[in-house]
Design a protein around this motif. Sequence first.
Motif, PDB file in Angstrom:
ATOM      1  N   GLN A 132       0.831  -1.202   0.000  1.00 32.83           N
ATOM      2  CA  GLN A 132       0.000   0.000   0.000  1.00 32.83           C
ATOM      3  C   GLN A 132       0.870   1.259   0.000  1.00 32.83           C
ATOM      4  O   GLN A 132       0.558   2.241  -0.660  1.00 32.83           O
ATOM      5  CB  GLN A 132      -0.929   0.001   1.215  1.00 32.83           C
ATOM      6  CG  GLN A 132      -2.023  -1.028   1.121  1.00 32.83           C
ATOM      7  CD  GLN A 132      -3.023  -0.675   0.047  1.00 32.83           C
ATOM      8  OE1 GLN A 132      -3.599   0.413   0.054  1.00 32.83           O
ATOM      9  NE2 GLN A 132      -3.223  -1.560  -0.897  1.00 32.83           N
ATOM     10  N   VAL A 174      -3.744   7.157   2.900  1.00 33.17           N
ATOM     11  CA  VAL A 174      -3.649   5.718   2.609  1.00 33.17           C
ATOM     12  C   VAL A 174      -3.437   4.886   3.881  1.00 33.17           C
ATOM     13  O   VAL A 174      -4.177   3.950   4.140  1.00 33.17           O
ATOM     14  CB  VAL A 174      -2.516   5.437   1.590  1.00 33.17           C
ATOM     15  CG1 VAL A 174      -2.353   3.945   1.364  1.00 33.17           C
ATOM     16  CG2 VAL A 174      -2.812   6.150   0.268  1.00 33.17           C
ATOM     17  N   GLN A 227      -6.649   3.019   6.817  1.00 35.11           N
ATOM     18  CA  GLN A 227      -6.648   1.560   6.924  1.00 35.11           C
ATOM     19  C   GLN A 227      -6.236   1.127   8.324  1.00 35.11           C
ATOM     20  O   GLN A 227      -6.765   0.158   8.869  1.00 35.11           O
ATOM     21  CB  GLN A 227      -5.692   0.953   5.897  1.00 35.11           C
ATOM     22  CG  GLN A 227      -6.134   1.204   4.475  1.00 35.11           C
ATOM     23  CD  GLN A 227      -5.249   0.491   3.474  1.00 35.11           C
ATOM     24  OE1 GLN A 227      -5.090  -0.717   3.515  1.00 35.11           O
ATOM     25  NE2 GLN A 227      -4.664   1.261   2.568  1.00 35.11           N
ATOM     26  N   ASN A 255      -2.655  -3.810  -5.988  1.00 34.58           N
ATOM     27  CA  ASN A 255      -2.413  -2.875  -4.887  1.00 34.58           C
ATOM     28  C   ASN A 255      -3.361  -1.684  -4.889  1.00 34.58           C
ATOM     29  O   ASN A 255      -2.947  -0.557  -4.637  1.00 34.58           O
ATOM     30  CB  ASN A 255      -0.976  -2.354  -4.901  1.00 34.58           C
ATOM     31  CG  ASN A 255       0.044  -3.458  -4.769  1.00 34.58           C
ATOM     32  OD1 ASN A 255      -0.328  -4.610  -4.557  1.00 34.58           O
ATOM     33  ND2 ASN A 255       1.300  -3.125  -4.903  1.00 34.58           N
ATOM     34  N   PHE A 270      -6.254   0.696  -3.301  1.00 29.12           N
ATOM     35  CA  PHE A 270      -6.479   1.093  -1.920  1.00 29.12           C
ATOM     36  C   PHE A 270      -7.833   0.532  -1.471  1.00 29.12           C
ATOM     37  O   PHE A 270      -8.874   0.978  -1.958  1.00 29.12           O
ATOM     38  CB  PHE A 270      -6.456   2.617  -1.790  1.00 29.12           C
ATOM     39  CG  PHE A 270      -5.178   3.236  -2.306  1.00 29.12           C
ATOM     40  CD1 PHE A 270      -3.945   2.801  -1.833  1.00 29.12           C
ATOM     41  CD2 PHE A 270      -5.208   4.225  -3.269  1.00 29.12           C
ATOM     42  CE1 PHE A 270      -2.759   3.356  -2.310  1.00 29.12           C
ATOM     43  CE2 PHE A 270      -4.030   4.783  -3.745  1.00 29.12           C
ATOM     44  CZ  PHE A 270      -2.805   4.341  -3.269  1.00 29.12           C
TER      45      PHE A 270
END
Lengths: 247, 243
Positions: A143, A161, A165, B87, B89
């Motif tokens: 990520q 990002v 998460q 990959n 998000f």
Amino acid sequence: MAPGGRAVREFFLSPTHAWRAFIGDPSEGLSAIWEGFLTNIWMFIVCEVLVLIFGLAIAVVRMSSSPILTPLRFLSTVYTDFFRGIPVILVLFAVGYGVPGMDLGWISQQSPTVYACISLTITYSAYVAEVYRAGINSVATNQLVAARAIGLRQGATMRYVVLPQAVRNVIPPLLNDFISLQKDTALVSTLGIVDATQAAHIYGSLNFNFAGYTVASLLFLLLTIPMTRLTDRLINRDRVKRLAFIS
Amino acid sequence: MIELHNVHKQFDQRTVLHGVTLELQPHEVVCLLGTSGSGKSTLLRCINLLDRIDQGDIIFQGQSLLDDRIDVDLVRRHIGIVFQAFNLFPHLNVLDNITLGPQRALGRPKHEVESEARELLGRIGLGTRSGDYPDQLSGGQQQRVAIARALAMQPDVLLLDEVTSALDPTLVGEVLDLLSDLALQGTTMLIATHEMQFARDVAHRVALLDAGRLVEVAPAQQFFDSPSQPETVDFLSRVPKTQ
Ligand SMILES: Nc1ncnc2c1ncn2[C@@H]1O[C@H](COP(=O)(O)OP(=O)(O)OP(=O)(O)O)[C@@H](O)[C@H]1O
Ligand SMILES: [Mg+2]
């Protein structure tokens, strides 16, 4: 029934005593447990909000790689190690009795409630910072790579990002810490604050009956059990998701 | 557009790239072939500065990327890369996955990047899925979104690292079709792939990496029909004939 059973019923479960302890009796100097419990609730809420903010700040500083933040990073590491290792009650004593005794002007003239909130916030921020840190670490490196690959800078990567998460991953452990925090608000009674515990204690010592403790316990359970259930549900939901992903 | 000069890359003591030299022209599509472990991913990551090279030089639009004054983040905005594992998000829906870069890296206004993103989604055949989250899409759809996410930055060149390898065979076609379209539109691309037929059809030139050495670079047809290097002959003889 065994004689002990009778005593337990009388001392801990007497409905008359329980009710009197619950609603209090100003004429006899008895504080209501329900009123005390409101103190627990609002202290918990105030501390929770502060802890969420400070904990995050500490975690982000601790995980930053910027050289300017090196001293702060060191401090935050010392901070979390220190306060995770000290019993809350010692922090409460140190802040609640120590600071007023130090003659520091307005800092020493706050109410016990303020010192109690500060103590709980200091301690729990250390716990929660570690929870956040684990959450940040749990975000997959791919990520980070994907974020850097579209040219996001470090700060933006963190903000858009990683943190969204991470926060999702840490909700169950955060709730666990909050359950502890809810219970630990009972410790503020050591500073003479009349919370539910203290009200129950006063009732008990004046009436030689402990039904007040039962009442206070029930009130705490009323608060923590829904939270415990919610935590379990979230953990389960994540587990189901992961399993679905694996298969 | 991009020139690699004698690029060396080591991990610990092991040299993974042994002096790779390659030039990519504007609007050119080059396919990079090579067995597993030959260094394809490493080469692409080095071009995008996700890995640092140990020796040699990478020139992008006349400027050395090894220059210390280079703003790495800025360079990456011009060189798009798409990975084998998508990959995407997971916490953002399809539209936000695509607009995050233009909005937060380029600082462009939201309404502008959103309408562009919707147009991109239309082009990749996912016009109706903008509100879906990545885990609601098939692998092929996710990979197309990943490509759109890279394209939304309007990069000068797109690096693609085995973008179909993680896909169910039935989904490979849709992603390759998208790449063919991009090639027809003149997108400059360096594509690491195991898809021989695709390389033959779409690439202008094909290159073979063998244990970190670029052993042959030739126009696609020549590469497949009359390879000049023994390693290429060997490599082609070992891959199952497509068609
Ligand atoms: N971060 C790393 N640390 C150490 N060794 C690495 C690292 N990344 C890659 N390598 C090694 O470099 C070599 C080339 O790897 P690379 O991933 O570039 O190969 P590849 O051609 O992309 O292979 P594949 O077709 O399997 O994707 C391999 O031997 C690999 O083990
Ligand atoms: Mg690879």
